[in-house]
Design a protein around this motif. Structure first.
Motif, PDB file in Angstrom:
ATOM      1  N   ALA A 119      67.826  59.927  57.511  1.00  9.81           N
ATOM      2  CA  ALA A 119      69.074  59.815  56.746  1.00  9.81           C
ATOM      3  C   ALA A 119      69.029  60.678  55.491  1.00  9.81           C
ATOM      4  N   LEU A 164      65.161  53.962  42.367  1.00 10.25           N
ATOM      5  CA  LEU A 164      65.050  52.977  43.443  1.00 10.25           C
ATOM      6  C   LEU A 164      66.421  52.454  43.853  1.00 10.25           C
ATOM      7  N   SER A 220      69.180  49.568  45.636  1.00  8.48           N
ATOM      8  CA  SER A 220      69.504  48.155  45.466  1.00  8.48           C
ATOM      9  C   SER A 220      68.777  47.291  46.494  1.00  8.48           C
ATOM     10  N   TYR A 224      69.786  64.336  43.983  1.00  5.79           N
ATOM     11  CA  TYR A 224      69.537  62.957  44.422  1.00  5.79           C
ATOM     12  C   TYR A 224      69.280  62.049  43.219  1.00  5.79           C
ATOM     13  N   MET A 265      71.331  58.598  42.831  1.00  3.66           N
ATOM     14  CA  MET A 265      70.636  57.334  43.107  1.00  3.66           C
ATOM     15  C   MET A 265      70.515  56.468  41.856  1.00  3.66           C
ATOM     16  N   PRO A 321      72.754  52.495  42.693  1.00  2.00           N
ATOM     17  CA  PRO A 321      71.638  52.131  43.587  1.00  2.00           C
ATOM     18  C   PRO A 321      72.089  51.645  44.967  1.00  2.00           C
ATOM     19  N   VAL A 372      74.684  53.219  46.823  1.00  2.00           N
ATOM     20  CA  VAL A 372      75.315  54.249  47.660  1.00  2.00           C
ATOM     21  C   VAL A 372      74.284  54.785  48.651  1.00  2.00           C
ATOM     22  N   LYS A 373      74.746  55.079  49.866  1.00  2.00           N
ATOM     23  CA  LYS A 373      73.833  55.551  50.903  1.00  2.00           C
ATOM     24  C   LYS A 373      74.073  57.041  51.161  1.00  2.00           C
ATOM     25  N   VAL A 374      73.020  57.805  51.037  1.00  2.00           N
ATOM     26  CA  VAL A 374      73.101  59.258  51.187  1.00  2.00           C
ATOM     27  C   VAL A 374      72.559  59.657  52.561  1.00  2.00           C
ATOM     28  N   HIS A 375      73.304  60.511  53.255  1.00  2.00           N
ATOM     29  CA  HIS A 375      72.870  61.043  54.554  1.00  2.00           C
ATOM     30  C   HIS A 375      72.913  62.563  54.490  1.00  2.00           C
ATOM     31  N   PHE A 376      71.807  63.170  54.788  1.00  2.00           N
ATOM     32  CA  PHE A 376      71.728  64.623  54.780  1.00  2.00           C
ATOM     33  C   PHE A 376      71.192  65.057  56.138  1.00  2.00           C
TER      34      PHE A 376
END
Lengths: 384, 384
Positions: free
Chosen positions: A31, A302, A304, B329, B333, B337, B339-343
């Motif tokens: 991801a 870090l 959540s 990042y 981040m 904390p 939010v979801k990151v996809h690369f």
């Protein structure tokens, strides 16, 4: 050592060991665009099957480790078996190693761990180094029976632990011929675990405290959060774990296994890596322990640790007699479209941890029954 | 073709194509112990970087496809570019191909799609095959300006689509020298998408209807569920998508892009694979679209499509001028904390889909702002 030609785009994290922890670390690495490299003993290892940049080598070989580390932005571990002095050698060679040797030794050597935890005021059972059966007998005379003898180094999943009630039990433990530690037997109400992460720049986060259910020294079930745990007790458990991470200079994950007793919390074991007691976080927390570990070892902020549901239950899959789990997916998935199945891509052998299942929802009894049903059916074919 | 020596333990799913859809499919494949094999054009492809059993070959070569399919329990697709007759050839050779050629052709050939949807009573815009500019002019005279000319085959992400207001626009479209379809321009309020899965044994599930926001023909944002969508309209959209899946015999995922108009829903496009409008499901649904697709093509029972939060927002990352996303990042981040990151592990090029971010929570405006902030910062470095 194999050295595939692989041109990284993202930061490279080298994980020494290629078991299921490394395998599950590959999911958030995909991801985040982080390039996971693993040091495997064999191309059949659980993680080797899903990590392109797999190197085959020996984690006890200085040359293999230094070769493996070339080009990695961070080095970390799937297990505790790399000799402490080789961990130090990697750092001395300029590599960013997490956790470092001075922290990791506390997860490798139970005597060092007990000395340090006692020194910083963390509640431990009574303990002593014991060199002879006579030392153990003296310890038993002082603290009462039973006593627990533990291998100072190398035990896991119940191996290297002897609960001793008689001189014969003590003799049996010493017959292994390895250095031992004696601990008083802790009459616990239940076992808890706290998973925290700490980054090199000092940020710390704690996941909710969980209850772990063990059978024969192997974790079989994890309930998140620990049911009915008093808020102040939970906060105290988290404070203990964060304090240990801080005082020991842990970087990456730290799992602290504890006993809940009538007189409060007592620390049992430490692990400095993703941990079985945290597998529930894959679906049950906003940031899985595997993503958290990657963030921590790369010194990224870090994520959540919040729960995604009121109750999350994980049950381990221990191999049974039948090597074919896949034929049982059909029933489990049809029976419960919300249960999450994890299989580690390992050959099924009796008693081996081959996967886990996770269920989550609002009602603990229901969630627990769902997870158990799936696990029992998958491993035995029995409909419970 | 490379043929690594790889001994599978679980069922083998062969995915033709190795872009980000195949890459993200590897995550649930790892969880389920399903062995993903991909047919890549190059070892630098997005999925080739994370799939051990990557074969390099040409998806337009019958020999390469037949070789690739050997030993696979199911064959599926990362894109629509495999010639229909070669898809049929794979099935004729005894392979389990999902979707099959008779279904897939509707996602490959817009004229075949329009004919079929019209025949089964699914709402479409006015349309006609047009062989000459004069045909297009006649269509415009009948249905009004503007008209939309579309490549019958091969268009995606806004390519192969010409919105025509003048004869010069029409001439421009025909200058491409490819078969075209004319459609009336649909005055829509917004765009919706419905993602459904259908398995060979006929089970179907629908994810909640989402709103998609497009810019220059490229999806930039997805809101799940579609905000303010009337319950009956949502059910109608899901019925249409499930009907199409059933009537066309789709196996695997089907994404149906729709226009919401004053007069109801109109179907715009079909895709038969994991789809950009479903990336939110990775964290936002109990079963991600990628896991769902694997289950469907293996004829396993389908997973729950339920939301994990009241609102989920996905924003695409389109490459900017700066090739280094990773340095950003840290801010993203630390700022959020959750939010979801996809690369996708692709070289950054301007305008290229290189990743996405997902936020979820109880307040739509907040969730949307969080996702947008992360996406804008990651791709441009601008703090919005």
């Amino acid at each position: 050592m194999s050295s595939p030609s692989y041109r990284p785009i993202g930061p490279v994290v080298g994980m020494i060991g290629a078991g299921q922890l490394a395998r599950m670390t590959q999911q958030p690495a995909i991801a985040l665009g982080i390039e996971l490299r693993v040091l495997a003993g064999s191309l059949d290892d659980s993680a080797a099957r899903v990590v392109v940049d797999t190197r085959v080598g020996d984690h006890r070989s200085s040359a293999d480790l230094l070769d493996f580390a070339q080009g990695c932005d961070a080095i970390t571990f799937d297990h505790e078996h790399v000799p402490t002095e080789l961990v130090r050698e990697l750092a001395d060679a300029g590599h960013s190693v997490h956790p470092g040797a001075d922290a990791l030794v506390h997860a490798q050597d139970k005597a060092v761990m007990r000395e340090r935890l006692t020194a910083i005021g963390v509640p431990c059972p009574p303990w002593a180094r014991v060199d002879t059966p006579a030392d153990a007998e003296r310890f038993a005379a002082e603290h009462g029976l039973p006593i627990v003898l533990k291998a100072v180094r190398g035990g896991y999943d119940g191996r290297g632990v002897w609960v001793c009630r008689t001189p014969a039990d003590v003799a049996d433990a010493f017959s292994a011929g390895i250095p031992l530690l004696a601990e008083g037997f802790v009459p616990f109400k239940r076992e808890l675990a706290v998973l925290v992460a700490r980054s090199p720049h000092g940020q710390g986060v704690s996941y909710p405290v969980v209850e772990t259910v063990q059978e024969d020294g192997i974790c079989v079930e994890v309930l998140a959060p620990a049911p009915g745990l008093d808020g102040e007790d939970a906060a105290q458990a988290q404070r203990i774990a964060l304090k240990i991470a801080h005082e020991l200079g842990v970087t990456g994950l730290l799992a602290v296994e504890m006993f809940e007793t009538e007189d409060g919390l007592v620390v049992n074991e430490l692990a400095m890596r993703p941990h079985n007691s945290g597998h529930w976080t894959i679906e049950g927390a906003r940031t899985s322990q595997f993503e958290q570990h990657l963030r921590a070892v790369l010194d990224l902020p870090l994520g959540s640790p919040s729960l995604t549901a009121p109750h999350v239950v994980m049950v381990n899959l221990l191999g049974g007699d039948d090597p074919d789990l896949f034929k049982r997916y059909e029933h489990v998935m049809a029976h419960d479209p919300g249960v999450k199945v994890h299989f580690y891509g390992k050959e099924v052998r009796p008693g081996r941890k081959i996967g886990h299942v996770t269920a989550y929802g609002a009602d603990l009894d229901d969630v627990r029954a769902r997870a158990r049903h799936a696990a029992v059916y998958l491993t035995t074919g029995e409909y419970t």
